[in-house]
Design a protein around this motif. Structure first.
Motif, PDB file in Angstrom:
ATOM      1  N   SER A 110       0.811  -1.219   0.000  1.00 14.58           N
ATOM      2  CA  SER A 110       0.000   0.000   0.000  1.00 14.58           C
ATOM      3  C   SER A 110       0.847   1.273   0.000  1.00 14.58           C
ATOM      4  CB  SER A 110      -0.995  -0.014   1.161  1.00 14.58           C
ATOM      5  OG  SER A 110      -0.317  -0.160   2.375  1.00 14.58           O
ATOM      6  N   LEU A 119      -5.153   0.775  -4.748  1.00 16.16           N
ATOM      7  CA  LEU A 119      -4.801  -0.520  -4.165  1.00 16.16           C
ATOM      8  C   LEU A 119      -3.527  -1.090  -4.774  1.00 16.16           C
ATOM      9  CD1 LEU A 119      -8.357  -2.124  -4.344  1.00 16.16           C
ATOM     10  CD2 LEU A 119      -7.235  -1.205  -2.304  1.00 16.16           C
ATOM     11  N   SER A 125      -1.614  -7.540   0.386  1.00 15.77           N
ATOM     12  CA  SER A 125      -1.306  -6.157   0.746  1.00 15.77           C
ATOM     13  C   SER A 125      -2.535  -5.257   0.711  1.00 15.77           C
ATOM     14  CB  SER A 125      -0.262  -5.588  -0.216  1.00 15.77           C
ATOM     15  OG  SER A 125       0.946  -6.291  -0.094  1.00 15.77           O
ATOM     16  N   ALA A 126      -3.570  -5.649  -0.013  1.00 15.02           N
ATOM     17  CA  ALA A 126      -4.749  -4.800  -0.201  1.00 15.02           C
ATOM     18  C   ALA A 126      -5.894  -5.148   0.734  1.00 15.02           C
ATOM     19  CB  ALA A 126      -5.228  -4.905  -1.642  1.00 15.02           C
ATOM     20  N   LEU A 129      -7.470  -2.746   3.056  1.00 16.21           N
ATOM     21  CA  LEU A 129      -8.034  -1.544   2.432  1.00 16.21           C
ATOM     22  C   LEU A 129      -9.403  -1.787   1.792  1.00 16.21           C
ATOM     23  CD1 LEU A 129      -4.749  -0.380   0.676  1.00 16.21           C
ATOM     24  CD2 LEU A 129      -5.769   0.586   2.751  1.00 16.21           C
TER      25      LEU A 129
END
Length: 184
Positions: A110, A119, A125-126, A129
């Motif tokens: 991010s 994103l 990693s997303a 979010l």
């Protein structure tokens, strides 16, 4: 300036009708709506669990909705109001369009997302979010899984995706939960 939030609201994709079409010759084969729940296609779908308001424990939608099928089948054996294979593909296509717009194909995390995107390219990693929500209806929960699979197709295909979908359960004027169809 940096965009901090996007909200997308949409309905599920193609589904079977809520009731038989009378004298219409259409038949709704159960295979058209059930194959997305099993076999190789299920392995490419983001695994989801449902979180109900006020509850912390996740519920597996396959187990939950399996016990809720009390509706009279349509001609051909299909159940009313169910997401079809076409509907699932429509939700994946929507996820792919959202990916084109919001996922930075170069961002590893991010912190490395470039301006104009929201994103990073990997679900791992997303996921913090993305906050999917749905109503407590089978077709909408699996539409959410399809959209997530379209957003991160490589992770979904690798079986590396699992998401919690928070349930929005509307309250009627009487203060009780309301449903378009019986789900529980």
């Amino acid at each position: 300036m940096r965009l901090l939030q996007v909200q997308a609201a949409f309905r599920h994709g193609a589904r079977t009708p809520m009731e038989g079409l009378g004298d219409e010759p259409a038949r709704w084969d159960a295979k058209a709506q059930r194959t997305y729940l099993s076999g190789s296609e299920r392995r490419t779908l983001c695994a989801v669990s449902m979180i109900h308001p006020g509850e912390g424990a996740a519920v597996d939608p396959l187990a939950h909705f399996h016990t809720c099928r009390t509706a009279e089948p349509l001609d051909g054996g299909g159940l009313p109001g169910m997401l079809t294979r076409v509907g699932l593909e429509q939700s994946r296509a929507l996820g792919a369009r959202l990916r084109e717009r919001y996922v930075d194909p170069q961002a590893r995390n991010s912190a490395s997302v470039r301006n104009g995107y929201l994103l990073p390219r990997a679900w791992s990693s997303a996921r913090h979010l993305v906050h999917p929500r749905s109503t407590l209806v089978e077709r909408t929960v699996f539409t959410a899984a399809g959209v997530l699979s379209g957003l991160f197709p490589e992770d979904a295909a690798a079986g590396a995706m699992e998401a919690e979908v928070h349930m929005n359960v509307p309250k009627g004027s009487n203060g009780k939960e309301e449903y378009m169809v019986c789900n529980g």
